[in-house]
Structures are given as structure tokens and as C-alpha cells.
Scaffold this motif. Sequence first.
Motif, mmCIF file in Angstrom:
data_model
loop_
_atom_site.group_PDB
_atom_site.id
_atom_site.type_symbol
_atom_site.label_atom_id
_atom_site.label_comp_id
_atom_site.label_asym_id
_atom_site.label_seq_id
_atom_site.Cartn_x
_atom_site.Cartn_y
_atom_site.Cartn_z
ATOM 1 N N THR A 219 -31.255 -86.724 94.429
ATOM 2 C CA THR A 219 -31.767 -87.169 93.135
ATOM 3 C C THR A 219 -30.675 -86.958 92.090
ATOM 4 N N TRP A 220 -30.909 -87.502 90.916
ATOM 5 C CA TRP A 220 -29.858 -87.469 89.890
ATOM 6 C C TRP A 220 -29.738 -86.102 89.235
ATOM 7 N N HIS A 221 -30.727 -85.215 89.431
ATOM 8 C CA HIS A 221 -30.800 -84.015 88.599
ATOM 9 C C HIS A 221 -29.555 -83.137 88.683
ATOM 10 N N ILE A 222 -29.197 -82.731 89.909
ATOM 11 C CA ILE A 222 -28.098 -81.765 90.023
ATOM 12 C C ILE A 222 -26.775 -82.360 89.559
ATOM 13 N N PRO A 223 -26.370 -83.558 90.063
ATOM 14 C CA PRO A 223 -25.088 -84.090 89.582
ATOM 15 C C PRO A 223 -25.067 -84.277 88.073
ATOM 16 N N ALA A 224 -26.146 -84.846 87.517
ATOM 17 C CA ALA A 224 -26.144 -85.109 86.074
ATOM 18 C C ALA A 224 -26.048 -83.805 85.296
ATOM 19 N N ALA A 225 -26.837 -82.804 85.699
ATOM 20 C CA ALA A 225 -26.819 -81.540 84.962
ATOM 21 C C ALA A 225 -25.464 -80.863 85.084
ATOM 22 N N MET A 226 -24.891 -80.915 86.287
ATOM 23 C CA MET A 226 -23.618 -80.228 86.499
ATOM 24 C C MET A 226 -22.494 -80.905 85.716
ATOM 25 N N LEU A 227 -22.395 -82.238 85.852
ATOM 26 C CA LEU A 227 -21.316 -82.947 85.156
ATOM 27 C C LEU A 227 -21.516 -82.865 83.649
ATOM 28 N N GLY A 228 -22.778 -82.996 83.196
ATOM 29 C CA GLY A 228 -23.050 -82.945 81.758
ATOM 30 C C GLY A 228 -22.669 -81.603 81.168
ATOM 31 N N THR A 229 -23.082 -80.528 81.851
ATOM 32 C CA THR A 229 -22.756 -79.193 81.338
ATOM 33 C C THR A 229 -21.253 -78.980 81.307
ATOM 34 N N ALA A 230 -20.591 -79.386 82.390
ATOM 35 C CA ALA A 230 -19.144 -79.181 82.448
ATOM 36 C C ALA A 230 -18.451 -79.952 81.335
ATOM 37 N N ALA A 231 -18.891 -81.206 81.124
ATOM 38 C CA ALA A 231 -18.264 -82.022 80.073
ATOM 39 C C ALA A 231 -18.491 -81.388 78.709
ATOM 40 N N LEU A 232 -19.717 -80.928 78.485
ATOM 41 C CA LEU A 232 -20.039 -80.324 77.185
ATOM 42 C C LEU A 232 -19.171 -79.091 76.940
ATOM 43 N N LEU A 233 -19.078 -78.228 77.952
ATOM 44 C CA LEU A 233 -18.296 -77.003 77.779
ATOM 45 C C LEU A 233 -16.813 -77.323 77.638
ATOM 46 N N ALA A 234 -16.347 -78.347 78.373
ATOM 47 C CA ALA A 234 -14.943 -78.728 78.250
ATOM 48 C C ALA A 234 -14.655 -79.209 76.831
ATOM 49 N N TRP A 235 -15.624 -79.951 76.271
ATOM 50 C CA TRP A 235 -15.439 -80.461 74.915
ATOM 51 C C TRP A 235 -15.436 -79.306 73.915
ATOM 52 N N VAL A 236 -16.348 -78.348 74.091
ATOM 53 C CA VAL A 236 -16.468 -77.278 73.102
ATOM 54 C C VAL A 236 -15.311 -76.292 73.222
ATOM 55 N N PHE A 237 -15.004 -75.861 74.452
ATOM 56 C CA PHE A 237 -14.051 -74.749 74.608
ATOM 57 C C PHE A 237 -12.689 -75.173 75.147
ATOM 58 N N GLY A 238 -12.523 -76.462 75.479
ATOM 59 C CA GLY A 238 -11.301 -76.870 76.177
ATOM 60 C C GLY A 238 -10.076 -76.986 75.299
ATOM 61 N N GLY A 239 -10.258 -77.139 73.995
ATOM 62 C CA GLY A 239 -9.114 -77.400 73.127
ATOM 63 C C GLY A 239 -8.543 -76.140 72.516
ATOM 64 N N GLU A 240 -7.608 -76.364 71.603
ATOM 65 C CA GLU A 240 -7.011 -75.228 70.900
ATOM 66 C C GLU A 240 -8.058 -74.564 70.011
ATOM 67 N N THR A 241 -8.841 -75.388 69.344
ATOM 68 C CA THR A 241 -9.950 -74.874 68.546
ATOM 69 C C THR A 241 -11.248 -75.389 69.140
ATOM 70 N N LEU A 242 -12.365 -74.921 68.625
ATOM 71 C CA LEU A 242 -13.658 -75.361 69.149
ATOM 72 C C LEU A 242 -13.848 -76.862 68.924
ATOM 73 N N PHE A 243 -14.585 -77.496 69.823
ATOM 74 C CA PHE A 243 -14.983 -78.911 69.702
ATOM 75 C C PHE A 243 -13.805 -79.867 69.702
#
Lengths: 356, 191
Positions: A219-243
Motif C-alpha cells: 500500500t502507499w502508506h509506508i513509502p509515502a510516509a517515509m519519503l515525505g518525512t525524509a523530504a521534510l526533514l531534509a528541507w528543514v535541517f539539510g541546509g546551512e540554516t533552517l528551511f
Amino acid sequence: MSDPRFHVSVSPHLRDTATIGSIMWTVSAALAPQLVLAAWIFGPRVLLLAAVSVGSCVLCEAAMQRGLGKKVTVRDGSAVLTGLLLAYVLPPGVPLTLPFWGGVFAMCIAKHLFGGLGANFFNPALIARAFLAVGFPVAMTTAWIAPFAWHGAADAVSTATPLYLLKHYGAAAMFQQYGAHAEALRHFFLGIRPGCVGETSTLLLLLGGLVLIWRRIITWHIPAAMLGTAALLAWVFGGETLFTGDPLLHLVTGGMFLGAFFMATDYVTSPSQPRAKLLYGVGAGALTMLIRFKGGYPEGVCYAILLMNCLNPVIENAFRPKRFAAPLPKPEPKPAAKPEAKPAPDASQKDGEGRK
Amino acid sequence: MDYFLMFISAIFVNNILLAQYLGNCPYLGCSKEKGVSIGMGFAVVFVAVMATAFTFIIQKYILVPYDLGYLQTIVFILVIAGLVQFVEMFLKRMVPPLYKSLGIFLPLITTNCAVLGIAILVQRKEYDFATAVFYSFAAGMGFMLALVLMAGIRERLAIARVPKAFEGTAIGLVMAGLMSLAFFAFKGMIA
């Protein structure tokens, strides 16, 4: 059903044509294009790697089942799939002993000691990878092959993966090696980059994953949740500053898609309730990014999924479905004065009465 | 040292059970049921914190000034045993239900190497008093986490068809090894 009249039978009444074999072979087929691509990029050596891995898994499964006096079920494809997945999470340049020992570990220890198919707690391919990473740390972290290196020189040219460069030398150094931002992302998406055998092409893995969802195998649940969370965290914490992070970069590098669609969705080691699946996916995505940003390894998908495997029984228990049945009769209040005065015969009698 | 980092480190990175392999006996003995494992976890947290506080004072004001470092193990064990006895008497008198639910596990904490390990580790790392007590709390929580995870797994293991030779403790040890492999995830996260 051929008989149009009422069909009287005992439960279960919902039936499906899916069997273990059909599911396992479909998943293997969905994975196959990536192997072809890997053979083209890293050289025919990866086919040998996959063959050793699959062969080792199948042999060990057969040997364990025979040795334990069970029915030998290697034809259902689950050992083949484990072998394939094990080859997919190895660097392409590792010696051939690694897939062999990985297969032995995955089948004999991670799967059959716990009772065989359906009873293992860890994804066998991933726990075998963790085992190999501890046992053969040099080969598992350095045996990368640069794309198309086998066309030119006789020997493989070793190189560093994008995530390794990102972790140890920063984003600038990585883009210097792999071209400008857009070009690098395009190559990563198509799969023309160093990496494990089966993790390179986001495109092919995504297509394979969509086939699995379309065939209702996952089902879509696990892949969507995993990729979504990873993308969100990458966006928030991945750069020099937040977001200011780059979510796309973190999705197309490493084993994110292989893990999200093919590893984390393993029936045996992931929860079965939709809400529990979402939680499981979120946890896997978050742990992946935690390891990528703060951990000692450049890549965290494998360990993130293993950790969620540890948590799986607890999650599954917390999200038990509601019973649709009359509530159980309440146990009659025990006389508080004498809790230890022969409770056993009393209780059993009351139980008996309650059921009448 | 940053307390938050220390908390994370003690629970995940240097988990007393899965990374330092201390306290394996209650890990296998008290992980058959989730309720029992939680009770055991809290008991260990309590005793570990108390024991660390007491042994810290003893080490600092008795063992070190009089140059009695070689008595450390025996003195610490004595303190832990006395504490467990005290806790047991206190609970029996004041909170009988809790005492009853912990049962045999309460006196068994005396021989829990995790508690002794924590008390000795904080000496080796030369923490100050507050840090030592906090560390013992965090390490106890890490112990509880591993115990609860294991209990969840073992409740499912009970219905698996494990090979005869591996039933019970053997498969529990294999499982502990595999979990420890998974906890390699946190290697190198916090020095």
C-alpha cells in the motif's frame, strides 16, 4: 466462482488468488530492470554478484528446511527475493565471498532460526547487510565503482558515493564532481552514479514501486510516509540554516527509494494496520535523516529500517484493530478481602458460568 | 556537557545493554511480558540513580582519600545490595501492590551488572555529582527501552516455530545480538 448458487463455507470468506509465490515473483520482477541498468553501468560483474547472493540464499534455505525437517519451499521465491535484495544493498565492487556469507547469515540466522518465512523480526537482506558492514567494513564502504568505468579500463575504478562526499566534504564538493545542480540531480534520478548495486536509479525503482502498489502488493502508506518525512526533514535541517535544505537531493541519493518501496514494506517486518504503517514510515524516514545528518555513516536507510523492525512488535500492538463483536462479559468483582485464598478453582467456575 | 546530548547518547548511542552488553541476565529473564519488563525497568532506573548517588559519595569521601580504590567493586556491590534491601523493605511496608508486582525481580537487581556498571562507569568518566546522577537516570531509561523492545519481540517469539535447540534463552540471545547490530545505527553519532 463457477457455481452461481450460494456458496456455503467456513470463514474466511474473502478470497484472493495471490499466493506467496505470486507475490515474491512479482516483487522480483519489479526489481529486475534496476539489475539490468546496474549491469550496464557497473559492468556484468554485478550479475555474478546477484547470482552468488541468490544462490547462497536458496541453498541455505533449502538446507535449513531440510535439516529442520520442514517442507522445502524454495520455489515460492522468497529466498530468491531475499538474495536479490541482498545483492542490491551491496557495493558493486565487493569480493564474491560477501554475498555468499550475507546469504548464509540472512537465511540461517535471521530467518530460519526464528521459524522461517513470516516469523523473522528483521528484514533478512538488511540485517545481513548490517552484519557484513561489521564483518567486512573496508569492502562495504570503499568498493564503489564509477559509472561506465568498465567500458574503458580493465579494472574497476573506485570512487565515492554522492552521500559520502556530501557528508565529509560538503555540498559544494559533491556538485563539483557530479556537475551542476540540475544535471547532477538528473543523473541521480536516472541512476547514473556510484552507489550500491540496486539503489542507483530512482526512476526504475519508483516505477517498480508503483507497479507493486498497482498490483496491490504493497500500500502507499509506508513509502509515502517515509519519503515525505525524509523530504521534510531534509528541507528543514539539510541546509546551512533552517528551511534551506534540498529535499530532492536527499530523495534521489542513497537507497531511499529502494528502502521505501521494497525494504520497509516487507510484510513480515512491518505493521499491517494503515495508521501503524504511517507511523512506521515516519519513523523510518526520520531515523534515516537523523543518521545521514548526525550519524557516523553517510547513508542511514538500512539501519533506520532495522531499528523500525525492532519497534515493529510494539507498534503493531499499539494499533490493534477494534473488535466488532459483543463486549466480553465483565469479570465479576473478586471479594477484596481474600485475594490469595485459592483463587484458581473459584475463577474457573465463574468463567464456566459466564460462558453459559 | 550538554544534558540533552548525554541523554540521547546514554539511551541510543551507548545503550547500556545493546552497545555495552551489561545487564544481559534481566534482559533475558524479565522480557517475557511487557508489564513485567516495564516494572523491572523502573526498578532498575530507581536503584541505579540511588546507587550512583551513594557510591559517588563513598568513592569521593572514603575510598579515594584513604587510598582504598581496590575495594571499589566489593564496596559498591555492598551498597547496591543494601539499597535494594532498603527499597524492598520500604516498598513492602509503604506500597505493597508495587512490591507484589515486582516480586522476585526486586532482590535480583542486586546482581544486575548494569547497576554496578553504571556506578563504575561514572567514576571512570570522572563526572561531577549532578552529571553522574543524571547519567545513571538516562542509562537506566536506555535499559528500560531495550527491555520493552525485547518484551514486544518475545511476545511474538512465543508463537514462532523456533527450532527445538534454540527455544527460550538461546533465541533470546540471538535476538539480542541482532538488535545490537541494528543499534549500530547510532555508532559515531555522539562522541
